[in-house]
Design an enzyme around this catalytic site. Structure first.
Site, PDB file in Angstrom:
ATOM      1  N   SER A  97       0.807  -1.208   0.000  1.00 23.92           N
ATOM      2  CA  SER A  97       0.000   0.000   0.000  1.00 23.92           C
ATOM      3  C   SER A  97       0.843   1.262   0.000  1.00 23.92           C
ATOM      4  CB  SER A  97      -0.905  -0.024   1.225  1.00 23.92           C
ATOM      5  OG  SER A  97      -1.247   1.284   1.611  1.00 23.92           O
ATOM      6  N   LYS A  98       0.210   2.360  -0.413  1.00 26.11           N
ATOM      7  CA  LYS A  98       0.910   3.633  -0.362  1.00 26.11           C
ATOM      8  C   LYS A  98       0.884   4.197   1.045  1.00 26.11           C
ATOM      9  CE  LYS A  98       0.586   4.936  -5.148  1.00 26.11           C
ATOM     10  NZ  LYS A  98      -0.149   5.607  -6.191  1.00 26.11           N
ATOM     11  N   ARG A  99       0.061   3.677   1.894  1.00 27.77           N
ATOM     12  CA  ARG A  99      -0.096   4.282   3.224  1.00 27.77           C
ATOM     13  C   ARG A  99       0.434   3.419   4.357  1.00 27.77           C
ATOM     14  NH1 ARG A  99      -4.675   5.481   0.740  1.00 27.77           N
ATOM     15  NH2 ARG A  99      -4.914   7.619   0.030  1.00 27.77           N
ATOM     16  N   VAL A 101       5.042   2.689   5.779  1.00 25.31           N
ATOM     17  CA  VAL A 101       5.640   2.503   4.464  1.00 25.31           C
ATOM     18  C   VAL A 101       6.654   3.584   4.112  1.00 25.31           C
ATOM     19  CG1 VAL A 101       3.657   1.312   3.505  1.00 25.31           C
ATOM     20  CG2 VAL A 101       3.790   3.788   3.344  1.00 25.31           C
TER      21      VAL A 101
END
Length: 520
Positions: free
Chosen positions: A277-279, A291
């Site tokens: 995920s980006k978060r 991350v």
RNA sequence: GCCCCCAUCAUCUAGAGGCCUAGGAUGUCAGCCUUUCAAGCUGAAUACAGGGGUUCGAACCCCCUUGGGGGCACCA
């Protein structure tokens, strides 16, 4: 325009194998983040692989800032990337703050190049101005979806007559520049990790090269910059693979030879399901871990451990050795043993590896790494902590009990606590021991420790072990009540060093308090 | 939906046709050590997705299926 014979030399495996055996020629590679968000751990892996390859070949690692997305631009993002790269020790040879012969290294400062080359492409008939508005395009796509046609730009502006174009220009319509990709045929390109890959041109879109704000898209900018900056190898995330055919046609149109492409496998969630995920990363236990690179730093991971860990996703030193320094990795690193298959982010392994690195630290190094964390977590001045002999005493003991620097504080907070909780009788009395026995034992301990002339780990140990013998009890029956009484915890660093650090007065005082609990 | 990529233990990986009854590591479990917790040491369980070929021989080559991933923007 170009250049079949040049492409052929890249698509032959025999040539690649020869390259492996030869001393590598110095590569020019780049890491090209977009400052639209913070430095992501996946991006760090990409940067690291590029850096390793640059160092392996004795080449250059170039940092280029792809700030052509003005809508999503974040002012903190650039500094976050620079800081993160420096923390990881991935110093760039050319780029922001260090300059270089092929600058500027911000795409926002190179706009004229893109505009000039776009105009050139139009002159060559390889690109064209498209006057469609966003609304028109949306309408077109809606209609395509409704009639179950293929969704994509229908190239209506590609076929405009000169008169029609002139009319639109005269009306002051805004425009974008699109690449006129061939309608038929196919393109085969070579990826150093995956081999030859073929796409049908019919699958391709007439991609936008220049947006209506006159800024370039990634496709145009990266091709021009890679050429102008003499990039030899493009190592980037897998998600770019499907835009290579487009880039290939751009190189073709410009008459340039493309660099070597190497698309790195994406990093998946620890479950193996879905791109990371980006978060936040979901661990199998349901927890989340961060991350962003700066978050790893804040959580007390060591930069060499993170680097070592990251090298192991998609690449392996020898299949046996897990812990190795970056020089070892540099010597062995090669594009041709990068994995093609995506891999999950092994969070457990990072924890373990960080613990390994912590255990390898000297007391001195550990102390200075620990102080900022302890200072923040315990609310004690860093300066004071740095000179506190109690911390120095305890450091070797906590070294093998923590996985991150942040784990230390809860282990030893009782040293700086104003007071520790008064234990209950239940906590004080070990298994298979009666409260009365414990009371007698505690009294004897107090008596003994109170009169100890020298307060140090060995003298405390000698005194207490002697007492175990004299009372004829099990070691645990004597040690565990002390631990609970003095620290308020049932899990602590080894007892004798702990008592030595706590000090004689406090130790005796807390023991007396515990004795009172059992007596009262 | 279309296109592309990928496929070895739960996970990261080694493996370039015979060295593979598949090796290492994390995690898990057990034992040892032991004042708690760790660390350390020892041991155990767990994998070539399935099906067809090619070959004297296949985890490795080919095909199909299945599964996973990525992409299909005036974002990178």
């Amino acid at each position: 325009m170009l250049c079949g014979q040049e492409r052929n030399c890249e698509s032959s495996d025999t040539v690649l194998k020869k390259e492996v055996q030869m001393t590598p020629t110095p590569a020019r590679v780049r890491f090209a983040p977009s400052p639209t968000g913070y430095f992501h751990i996946g991006g760090a892996r990409t940067a690291l692989f590029n850096w390793l390859y640059a160092r392996h070949t004795g080449g250059k690692f170039i940092l280029r800032i792809e700030d052509t997305d003005r809508k999503r631009f974040h002012s903190d993002a650039l500094q976050d990337h620079l800081q993160g790269l420096r923390w990881l020790g991935l110093q760039w040879d050319e780029g922001p703050e260090v300059g270089g012969d092929y600058g500027p290294y911000f795409q926002s400062q190179r706009l004229h190049f893109y505009q000039e080359w776009a105009d050139w492409l139009i002159e060559q008939g390889a690109a064209y101005r498209c006057y469609c508005t966003t609304d028109e395009l949306n309408e077109m796509r809606d209609r395509q979806r409704a009639t179950k046609q293929k969704v994509g730009y229908d190239r209506r502006c590609r076929w405009l007559s000169p008169a029609e174009r002139a009319a639109r220009e005269a009306a002051g319509k805004s425009w974008v520049v699109r690449l006129a990709v061939p309608l038929e045929g196919e393109v085969t390109f070579h990826d150093a990790i995956r081999g030859d890959i073929t796409y049908a041109n019919a699958q391709l879109q007439d991609a936008v090269l220049i947006k209506s704000d006159r800024w370039p898209t990634y496709h145009l900018a990266n091709v021009i910059d890679d050429k102008m900056m003499k990039i030899t190898h493009i190592m980037r995330g897998d998600e770019w693979l499907s835009s290579v055919p487009l880039h290939w046609h751009l190189y073709q149109a410009f008459g340039w030879r493309p660099p070597v492409w190497a698309h790195l496998p994406v990093i998946l969630n620890p479950s193996g399901k879905g791109k990371v995920s980006k978060r936040a990363i979901q661990t199998p236990s349901g927890a989340t871990i961060p991350v962003f690179v700066h978050e790893y730093q804040k959580m007390g991971y060591l930069s060499p451990a993170v680097v070592n860990f990251l090298t192991g996703i998609g690449w392996a030193l020898d299949g046996e050795t897990e812990i190795y320094d970056r020089e070892t990795a540099i010597a062995a690193f090669d594009i041709h043993n990068i994995q093609a298959s995506p891999g999950a982010f092994p969070t457990d392994k990072l924890e373990w590896m960080n613990g390994m690195y912590i255990r390898q630290m000297s007391t001195e190094a550990l102390l200075s790494a620990l102080v900022p964390f302890l200072s923040e977590q315990l609310g004690v001045e860093a300066e004071t902590l740095g000179h506190d002999p109690r911390l120095r005493l305890l450091a070797p003991a906590i070294r093998e009990r923590i996985k991150t620097l942040r784990d230390a504080a809860p282990l030893i907070d009782f040293i700086w606590a104003e007071d520790v909780p008064i234990p209950t009788a239940k906590d004080l009395v070990p298994r298979k021991t009666t409260p009365e026995q414990t009371r007698v034992i505690l009294a004897a301990i107090i008596e003994r420790l109170q009169h100890l002339c020298e307060w140090s780990e060995p003298t405390i140990e000698t005194a207490l072990r002697a007492l175990v013998g004299e009372l004829g009890v099990k070691a645990g029956q004597l040690f565990n009540p002390i631990r609970v009484a003095v620290t308020g915890k049932d899990v602590t660093p080894p007892l004798f060093v702990t008592l030595a650090a706590v000090g004689q007065d406090v130790t005796v005082q807390r023991l007396q308090r515990a004795l009172a609990v059992l007596t009262g």
